[in-house]
Design a protein around this motif. Structure first.
Motif, PDB file in Angstrom:
ATOM      1  N   VAL A 179       6.156 -18.101   9.040  1.00  0.00           N
ATOM      2  CA  VAL A 179       5.154 -17.373   9.823  1.00  0.00           C
ATOM      3  C   VAL A 179       5.387 -17.600  11.312  1.00  0.00           C
ATOM      4  N   SER A 180       5.618 -18.835  11.697  1.00  0.00           N
ATOM      5  CA  SER A 180       5.861 -19.149  13.112  1.00  0.00           C
ATOM      6  C   SER A 180       7.078 -18.397  13.636  1.00  0.00           C
ATOM      7  N   TYR A 181       8.131 -18.358  12.831  1.00  0.00           N
ATOM      8  CA  TYR A 181       9.347 -17.658  13.233  1.00  0.00           C
ATOM      9  C   TYR A 181       9.067 -16.176  13.484  1.00  0.00           C
ATOM     10  N   TYR A 182       8.423 -15.518  12.526  1.00  0.00           N
ATOM     11  CA  TYR A 182       8.184 -14.079  12.665  1.00  0.00           C
ATOM     12  C   TYR A 182       7.195 -13.769  13.783  1.00  0.00           C
ATOM     13  N   LEU A 183       6.218 -14.613  13.997  1.00  0.00           N
ATOM     14  CA  LEU A 183       5.315 -14.397  15.127  1.00  0.00           C
ATOM     15  C   LEU A 183       6.070 -14.517  16.446  1.00  0.00           C
ATOM     16  N   ALA A 184       6.990 -15.475  16.535  1.00  0.00           N
ATOM     17  CA  ALA A 184       7.802 -15.632  17.740  1.00  0.00           C
ATOM     18  C   ALA A 184       8.716 -14.433  17.964  1.00  0.00           C
ATOM     19  N   GLN A 185       9.068 -13.735  16.873  1.00  0.00           N
ATOM     20  CA  GLN A 185       9.896 -12.526  16.970  1.00  0.00           C
ATOM     21  C   GLN A 185       9.065 -11.279  17.251  1.00  0.00           C
ATOM     22  N   LYS A 186       7.770 -11.468  17.489  1.00  0.00           N
ATOM     23  CA  LYS A 186       6.831 -10.385  17.810  1.00  0.00           C
ATOM     24  C   LYS A 186       6.579  -9.431  16.632  1.00  0.00           C
ATOM     25  N   VAL A 187       6.718  -9.931  15.402  1.00  0.00           N
ATOM     26  CA  VAL A 187       6.378  -9.123  14.233  1.00  0.00           C
ATOM     27  C   VAL A 187       4.868  -9.020  14.155  1.00  0.00           C
ATOM     28  N   ASP A 188       4.382  -7.836  13.858  1.00  0.00           N
ATOM     29  CA  ASP A 188       2.945  -7.588  13.758  1.00  0.00           C
ATOM     30  C   ASP A 188       2.332  -8.554  12.734  1.00  0.00           C
ATOM     31  N   PRO A 189       1.304  -9.321  13.122  1.00  0.00           N
ATOM     32  CA  PRO A 189       0.680 -10.261  12.187  1.00  0.00           C
ATOM     33  C   PRO A 189       0.215  -9.623  10.883  1.00  0.00           C
ATOM     34  N   LYS A 190      -0.190  -8.354  10.937  1.00  0.00           N
ATOM     35  CA  LYS A 190      -0.608  -7.674   9.701  1.00  0.00           C
ATOM     36  C   LYS A 190       0.555  -7.550   8.723  1.00  0.00           C
ATOM     37  N   ILE A 191       1.758  -7.288   9.231  1.00  0.00           N
ATOM     38  CA  ILE A 191       2.945  -7.192   8.383  1.00  0.00           C
ATOM     39  C   ILE A 191       3.231  -8.550   7.748  1.00  0.00           C
ATOM     40  N   ILE A 192       3.121  -9.622   8.523  1.00  0.00           N
ATOM     41  CA  ILE A 192       3.328 -10.964   8.001  1.00  0.00           C
ATOM     42  C   ILE A 192       2.298 -11.269   6.919  1.00  0.00           C
TER      43      ILE A 192
END
Length: 71
Positions: free
Chosen positions: A54-67
């Motif tokens: 989760v931390s990785y994808y948030l740092a990559q600016k992935v939409d939190p809803k997608i995560i």
């Protein structure tokens, strides 16, 4: 074991019959824990991998809803 293609799910491989096979959590944790225990470390139960992902994808600016949807 043959590596999966880039379009296949992450942590998957192609078996000898050509089927895409995912690496399930239980198998991955068992494999990792065998290594950790052989090195004299404590076992992992997988939660740290989820938080790290989760931390990785948030740092990559992935939409939190997608995560959230992908779990």
């Amino acid at each position: 074991m043959v590596s999966a293609r880039a379009s296949d799910p992450l942590f998957s491989w192609i078996d000898t019959k050509g089927n895409i096979r995912p690496l399930v959590k239980q198998t991955a944790i068992k494999f990792i824990n065998n290594i950790l225990v052989s090195w004299g470390w404590r076992m992992s139960f997988g939660h740290s991998f989820r938080i790290g992902g989760v931390s990785y994808y948030l740092a990559q600016k992935v939409d939190p809803k997608i995560i959230q949807i992908t779990g």
